[in-house]
Design a protein around this motif. Structure first.
Motif, short mmCIF file in Angstrom:
data_model
loop_
_atom_site.label_atom_id
_atom_site.label_comp_id
_atom_site.label_asym_id
_atom_site.label_seq_id
_atom_site.Cartn_x
_atom_site.Cartn_y
_atom_site.Cartn_z
N LEU A 1 0.83 -1.21 0.00
CA LEU A 1 0.00 0.00 0.00
C LEU A 1 0.86 1.26 0.00
CD1 LEU A 1 -2.88 -0.99 2.43
CD2 LEU A 1 -3.04 -0.60 -0.03
N LEU A 2 1.98 1.23 0.71
CA LEU A 2 2.89 2.38 0.69
C LEU A 2 3.51 2.58 -0.69
CD1 LEU A 2 4.71 2.04 4.12
CD2 LEU A 2 3.10 3.81 3.43
N LEU A 3 3.74 1.48 -1.39
CA LEU A 3 4.33 1.59 -2.73
C LEU A 3 3.36 2.15 -3.76
CD1 LEU A 3 6.42 -1.70 -2.97
CD2 LEU A 3 7.26 0.64 -2.75
N THR A 4 2.08 2.20 -3.44
CA THR A 4 1.13 2.76 -4.40
C THR A 4 1.37 4.24 -4.66
OG1 THR A 4 -0.51 3.15 -2.66
CG2 THR A 4 -0.68 1.08 -3.89
N LYS A 5 2.15 4.87 -3.80
CA LYS A 5 2.46 6.28 -4.02
C LYS A 5 3.34 6.50 -5.25
CE LYS A 5 1.87 7.69 0.73
NZ LYS A 5 2.38 8.41 1.86
N ILE A 6 4.07 5.46 -5.68
CA ILE A 6 4.89 5.62 -6.89
C ILE A 6 4.07 5.40 -8.15
CG2 ILE A 6 6.98 4.91 -5.70
CD1 ILE A 6 6.82 2.25 -7.27
N GLY A 7 2.84 4.97 -7.99
CA GLY A 7 1.97 4.76 -9.15
C GLY A 7 1.60 3.31 -9.29
N PHE A 8 0.32 3.09 -9.46
CA PHE A 8 -0.18 1.72 -9.50
C PHE A 8 0.29 0.98 -10.76
CE2 PHE A 8 -3.49 -1.58 -9.67
CZ PHE A 8 -3.32 -2.10 -8.40
N ARG A 9 0.39 1.68 -11.87
CA ARG A 9 0.85 1.05 -13.11
C ARG A 9 2.29 0.56 -13.00
NH1 ARG A 9 -3.27 -0.77 -15.92
NH2 ARG A 9 -4.82 0.84 -16.21
N LYS A 10 3.11 1.29 -12.29
CA LYS A 10 4.50 0.86 -12.11
C LYS A 10 4.56 -0.40 -11.25
CE LYS A 10 6.50 5.43 -12.63
NZ LYS A 10 7.18 6.54 -11.97
N ILE A 11 3.72 -0.46 -10.23
CA ILE A 11 3.68 -1.66 -9.40
C ILE A 11 3.19 -2.85 -10.22
CG2 ILE A 11 2.57 -2.74 -7.40
CD1 ILE A 11 2.54 0.02 -6.11
N GLU A 12 2.17 -2.63 -11.05
CA GLU A 12 1.69 -3.71 -11.92
C GLU A 12 2.79 -4.19 -12.85
OE1 GLU A 12 -1.71 -2.04 -13.86
OE2 GLU A 12 -3.09 -2.82 -12.36
N ALA A 13 3.57 -3.28 -13.38
CA ALA A 13 4.66 -3.66 -14.28
C ALA A 13 5.73 -4.47 -13.54
CB ALA A 13 5.28 -2.42 -14.92
N ILE A 14 6.04 -4.07 -12.32
CA ILE A 14 7.03 -4.81 -11.53
C ILE A 14 6.53 -6.22 -11.24
CG2 ILE A 14 8.13 -4.92 -9.25
CD1 ILE A 14 8.20 -1.82 -9.33
N VAL A 15 5.27 -6.33 -10.84
CA VAL A 15 4.70 -7.64 -10.53
C VAL A 15 4.64 -8.51 -11.79
CG1 VAL A 15 2.59 -8.83 -9.78
CG2 VAL A 15 3.42 -6.85 -8.52
N ALA A 16 4.27 -7.91 -12.92
CA ALA A 16 4.23 -8.67 -14.17
C ALA A 16 5.62 -9.19 -14.54
CB ALA A 16 3.67 -7.80 -15.29
N CYS A 17 6.64 -8.37 -14.36
CA CYS A 17 8.01 -8.81 -14.65
C CYS A 17 8.42 -9.96 -13.72
CB CYS A 17 8.98 -7.65 -14.51
SG CYS A 17 8.85 -6.45 -15.84
N LEU A 18 8.08 -9.85 -12.46
CA LEU A 18 8.41 -10.92 -11.52
C LEU A 18 7.70 -12.23 -11.88
CD1 LEU A 18 8.37 -8.95 -8.14
CD2 LEU A 18 10.37 -9.86 -9.35
N ILE A 19 6.45 -12.13 -12.30
CA ILE A 19 5.70 -13.32 -12.70
C ILE A 19 6.32 -13.95 -13.95
CG2 ILE A 19 3.48 -14.11 -13.63
CD1 ILE A 19 2.15 -12.16 -11.65
N LEU A 20 6.75 -13.11 -14.89
CA LEU A 20 7.40 -13.64 -16.09
C LEU A 20 8.72 -14.34 -15.75
CD1 LEU A 20 6.71 -10.86 -18.73
CD2 LEU A 20 5.82 -13.20 -18.69
#
Length: 108
Positions: free
Chosen positions: A36-55
């Motif tokens: 939740l604290l990381l949402t301050k950097i932008g939700f799309r960036k968090i989604e991109a990080i998670v997508a990269c980790l899943i890949l």
């Protein structure tokens, strides 16, 4: 469903790392708060990080499966439920197959 997610993650931590359930719940809650604290950097960036980790996980898993050269017939037969999966025995590390399966499903 939020409580189910926390409990499922706590059970998964317990099954994987033998961390008691109460500390596992606190670890899970801390994980959520950090996210939740990381949402301050932008939700799309968090989604991109998670997508990269899943890949990365997908590619490493596929590589390890390719290295092991499994019997594909046995792999697909393992996807079908059997009486052994529900039985209390055999236990693997004190965990029955059904308990392990439920912990994995709860963690997802």
């Amino acid at each position: 469903t939020d409580i189910a997610e926390v409990i499922g993650a706590a059970i998964a931590l317990n099954l994987l790392f033998h961390i008691p359930l109460i500390p596992s719940v606190f670890i899970t809650v801390l994980d959520v708060l950090v996210l939740l604290l990381l949402t301050k950097i932008g939700f799309r960036k968090i989604e991109a990080i998670v997508a990269c980790l899943i890949l990365v996980i997908l590619f490493v898993f596929a590589y390890q499966v390719a290295l092991s050269n499994p019997n594909w017939g046995g792999v697909f037969m393992g996807l079908l439920p059997s009486a052994k999966a529900i039985a209390q025995h055999p236990e693997i590390g004190g965990i029955t197959p059904l308990t392990g399966t439920l912990g994995i499903i709860g963690a997802t």
